[in-house]
Structure formats: C-alpha cells, structure tokens
Design an enzyme around this catalytic site. Structure first.
Site, PDB file in Angstrom:
ATOM      1  N   ARG A 133     -10.556   0.678  14.301  1.00 51.28           N
ATOM      2  CA  ARG A 133     -10.430   1.409  13.031  1.00 51.28           C
ATOM      3  C   ARG A 133     -11.552   0.881  12.141  1.00 51.28           C
ATOM      4  NH1 ARG A 133      -4.042   1.634  11.465  1.00 51.28           N
ATOM      5  NH2 ARG A 133      -4.635  -0.253  10.344  1.00 51.28           N
ATOM      6  N   MET A 160      11.520  24.198   2.306  1.00 49.77           N
ATOM      7  CA  MET A 160      10.669  23.410   1.408  1.00 49.77           C
ATOM      8  C   MET A 160      11.489  22.562   0.431  1.00 49.77           C
ATOM      9  SD  MET A 160       7.687  24.681  -1.186  1.00 49.77           S
ATOM     10  CE  MET A 160       6.693  25.448   0.083  1.00 49.77           C
ATOM     11  N   TYR A 185      16.239  30.017   7.293  1.00 52.06           N
ATOM     12  CA  TYR A 185      15.162  30.894   7.774  1.00 52.06           C
ATOM     13  C   TYR A 185      15.225  31.144   9.271  1.00 52.06           C
ATOM     14  CZ  TYR A 185      12.754  30.379   3.286  1.00 52.06           C
ATOM     15  OH  TYR A 185      12.422  30.404   1.968  1.00 52.06           O
ATOM     16  N   LYS A 194       0.844  -1.205   0.000  1.00 54.56           N
ATOM     17  CA  LYS A 194       0.000   0.000   0.000  1.00 54.56           C
ATOM     18  C   LYS A 194       0.876   1.251   0.000  1.00 54.56           C
ATOM     19  CE  LYS A 194      -0.224  -0.216   5.051  1.00 54.56           C
ATOM     20  NZ  LYS A 194      -1.037  -0.605   6.218  1.00 54.56           N
TER      21      LYS A 194
HETATM   22  C1  LIG Z   1      -0.262  -1.606   6.858  1.00 56.78           C
HETATM   23  C2  LIG Z   1      -0.860  -2.888   7.278  1.00 56.78           C
HETATM   24  C3  LIG Z   1      -0.062  -4.035   7.455  1.00 56.78           C
HETATM   25  C4  LIG Z   1       1.449  -4.014   7.387  1.00 56.78           C
HETATM   26  O1  LIG Z   1       1.979  -3.617   8.644  1.00 56.78           O
HETATM   27  P1  LIG Z   1       3.556  -3.619   8.902  1.00 56.78           P
HETATM   28  O2  LIG Z   1       3.693  -3.214  10.318  1.00 56.78           O
HETATM   29  O3  LIG Z   1       4.131  -2.620   7.956  1.00 56.78           O
HETATM   30  O4  LIG Z   1       4.052  -4.996   8.627  1.00 56.78           O
HETATM   31  C5  LIG Z   1      -0.694  -5.231   7.700  1.00 56.78           C
HETATM   32  N1  LIG Z   1      -2.045  -5.291   7.805  1.00 56.78           N
HETATM   33  C6  LIG Z   1      -2.841  -4.220   7.674  1.00 56.78           C
HETATM   34  C7  LIG Z   1      -4.306  -4.375   7.817  1.00 56.78           C
HETATM   35  C8  LIG Z   1      -2.278  -2.982   7.429  1.00 56.78           C
HETATM   36  O5  LIG Z   1      -3.064  -1.892   7.329  1.00 56.78           O
END
Ligand SMILES: *Cc1c(COP(=O)(O)O)cnc(C)c1O
Length: 384
Positions: free
Chosen positions: A147, A324, A276, A49
């Site tokens: 979540r 930046m 800055y 992801k």
């Molecule tokens: C991002 C995520 C993972 C991966 O977690 P890591 O700590 O990077 O291994 C696994 N399962 C879900 C549902 C996630 O959102």
C-alpha cells in the site's frame, strides 16, 4: 395490533449510542493483557481514523487517553488537526497524505508525519524551514502490504536523506510498518523484513525511540510483533479483528449500539409483498414493523432478508429489500408498537445482534459495518 404510539418515549428516531466508559475500559483491558503477556512497557496507540471507525473521533480519543493510550493514530492530517482544534494535545501520528500536501500546519501543531517517500521527507524539511517548527517524522516501511510505505529498494536512500535532513529540523521519532494479517508465515516474513529495515536504519545512524508493526490482531496474537508500541483500532471499539470474536477472558465489549424507533406498524394477510420488487411475500398473516434506517445510514442492502434486529428483547428478521431510508421487519404476532425501540446491533451479551452478525449477513467485516454508519445518524454518548 399496532396500538397507540409510545408518546412518552423521547428516544431519537435513529441513533448510535457510544459508551465511552466501555472505550476506556477496553483500552485498560488491552493494556492489562499486554502487561500480562510479556508486553509490559509496550506503548499503545489508539487508532481513531475515519471518525473513530464511525464512533466519533474527539470523544473516543479522549476516552482512549483516559484509559491509558499513549498515542493517537489517524490516516489524514486533517483528522489530526481536528483533534488539536478540539484541544487534544496528546501525541498524534498521521500516515496517509495527499501528494500535494503541505505539512506546515501539521508540524506547527505537533502532529508526527508518517513518511512513505523521499518526496514527503523533503516536504517536511520545507515545512520545518517555513514554520520554524521541528518536523517529527515516523518512517513507514513497506514490508509486503504494497500500500503506502517506503518500498524496500528505497529504504537506505530514505534513511540517508532523513539523517541528512536532521540539520534542517527533521527528526525521526519512529520507524513502523503494517501487517497484511495473512498466514502466520506471511506475518513472520513481514516481521523479518521490518527487522532488516531497522538494522539498515541503525547502520545509517537512525535508532528511533518508537518501533511499531502490530495492529489489534497481531498485538493480541503475536507478541513478537509488538516492538515498542502497538496500534489498536478495532479492539478499542470492542470488536474483534477475527470473524469469530475474541479469545475468552480479554474483557472487551462493543462500545456502539445502533438503534431506531418503529416508524410504522401494519397487520398484513398471507401473500402480502414487502418492499421494493416485492421480493418477499409473507407466508401467513403477520405484523410488519418499519425501521427508519437504510443504506443512506450505512445499513448494507446486501443484508436484505438476512440480518435480524431486536425489539423488546426478541429477535425479528428483516424481510424484503433494505431501502435508502428504511427496512421492514416481520414481527409475527409480537405486540410491537409504533415508537418501540429497535436495536440493530450492540453488545451481543445482552441478547441483541452483534456488528459481527451484520457483517456476516452482508458478506463483509465488522469494521465496515460500524465505520459506514452515516452522518444522518446522530451519535450520542454515555459514560463520559
Ligand atoms: C487502521 C490501521 C490500524 C488499526 O488496525 P486495527 O486492525 O483496527 O487494529 C493500525 N495501523 C495502521 C497503519 C492502520 O491503517
């Protein structure tokens, strides 16, 4: 002191170099570790992801599959569709959806839908009806993270609905959940809740092939959370889910090196201000080198005056505020030249700073350091 620019160098101005051979060998090392610690046969999902945590989703997905990953995991369906468009046909699970998402395209290209509500189950049934494709789903149970995921009081209703929608082309391939990575006791409580969920599902006639709970941290540290698959994100990038690195001997190496080239060099006298606010003034005559990466590129401004970089094998501190597009490094009397390569972070075994050190300097975690590297930084690939 500034010397002539190194006109022979063709290195890019800024660049994130991703070693795909390292990604591949990290997946192999993780799989070997699972096998060696009672997890033979446990499948691995490579989590790609967020553009593979900033590393580039398509090349990383290919490298992870070459290393033996069985599944790919993404948050958004669009991320999964991009993998399919690149010609990747490995199993993909997507688990975070727009409330008005249509699942038709996802199921027609064979992406499994992570399900967090009965509404989503009905939407998959609708997509199965309109496309004529099977809607493969994996039910995500909320076991305490609060979540997404189906809340515990709705589990049985969701199991019954999923079972009823079997005749409409909805097939439950998996049941999964996600840990808070809190205390051992908290993780154990979530694991127990997950097992209760699996038992309730079995009572409703659901015994899916895939059961998964652990991400990198639990996959490594808590073998009893592995079930039939583990979802490995940060580990395949060679970064630790804990602040202080991996246990020795795992053989995981950071895959990303972030670097740039010195864009300006100047000699200044004691008392000169830098960047800055002139928040830093040099205590002595020194040489300042300008590095062309800033917070637009994901370099945390919070790390101003705290992080360091490596130039020609030597560490030099960042001085003054990170801006930046650029920041300043105090190189003292080192013979740094225009065009020299500056390594912000990479594999600490080679003496350069780690993403972990940047995380400490910015009061965050290594995940955020690599994932936020901006789109202005070209990614280049080694070890294909
Ligand atoms: C991002 C995520 C993972 C991966 O977690 P890591 O700590 O990077 O291994 C696994 N399962 C879900 C549902 C996630 O959102």
């Amino acid at each position: 002191m500034s010397g002539d620019p190194d006109v022979r160098s063709t290195a890019p101005f800024r660049e994130a170099v991703i070693d795909l051979a390292v990604i591949r060998s990290n997946v192999e090392a993780l799989r070997a570790h699972l096998t060696a610690t009672g997890g033979a046969g446990v499948r691995t999902m490579a989590v790609v992801k967020a553009n593979a945590y900033g590393h580039g989703a398509v090349p990383v997905a290919r490298a992870a599959l070459a290393g033996g990953a069985d599944w790919l995991g993404v948050a958004d369906i669009e991320e999964g569709i991009a993998l399919r468009k690149a010609g990747i046909d490995a199993p993909v699970l997507a688990w975070l959806h727009d409330p008005t998402a249509s699942f038709a395209e996802a199921i027609s290209v064979g992406i499994d839908i992570g399900i967090s509500s009965t509404e989503q189950l009905r939407a998959v049934a609708e997509a199965a009806r309109t496309t004529g494709s099977t809607g493969w789903v994996q039910l995500k149970l909320d076991t305490g993270l609060s979540r997404n995921g189906i809340p515990a009081q709705e589990w049985v209703g969701a199991f019954r609905l999923a079972r009823a929608l079997r005749s409409e082309g909805v097939v439950v391939r998996g049941i999964f959940s996600h840990l808070a990575n809190a205390s051992a006791a908290d993780d154990a409580e979530q694991r127990a809740a997950y097992e209760r969920g699996l038992a309730l599902a079995a009572d409703e006639g659901l015994r899916p092939e895939l059961t998964h709970l652990a991400a990198t941290a639990a996959a490594l540290a808590r073998p009893d959370t592995r079930f039939s698959m583990v979802r490995i994100g940060i580990g395949i990038y060679g970064l630790s889910p804990w602040g202080n690195g991996f246990p020795a001997g795992l053989g995981l190496t950071p895959a990303m090196t972030l670097r740039g080239r010195v864009a300006a060099v100047r000699r200044v006298t004691a008392g000169a201000g830098a960047s800055y606010g002139l928040a830093w003034r040099t205590p002595r005559d020194t040489t300042l080198a300008l590095v062309p990466l800033g917070y637009a590129d994901g370099i945390p401004r919070r790390a101003s005056d705290r992080a360091s970089v490596s130039i020609d094998g030597t560490r030099h501190p960042i001085v003054g505020r990170i801006a930046m597009d650029q920041f300043i490094v105090d190189v003292g009397d080192a013979p740094v030249r225009l065009g020299d390569t500056v390594v912000l972070f990479g594999n600490p075994a080679t003496g350069v700073p780690s993403a972990e050190e940047w995380a400490e300097a910015a009061d965050t975690i290594n995940y955020e350091i690599v994932t936020r590297i901006g789109s202005r930084v070209p990614r280049s690939y080694r070890g294909e």
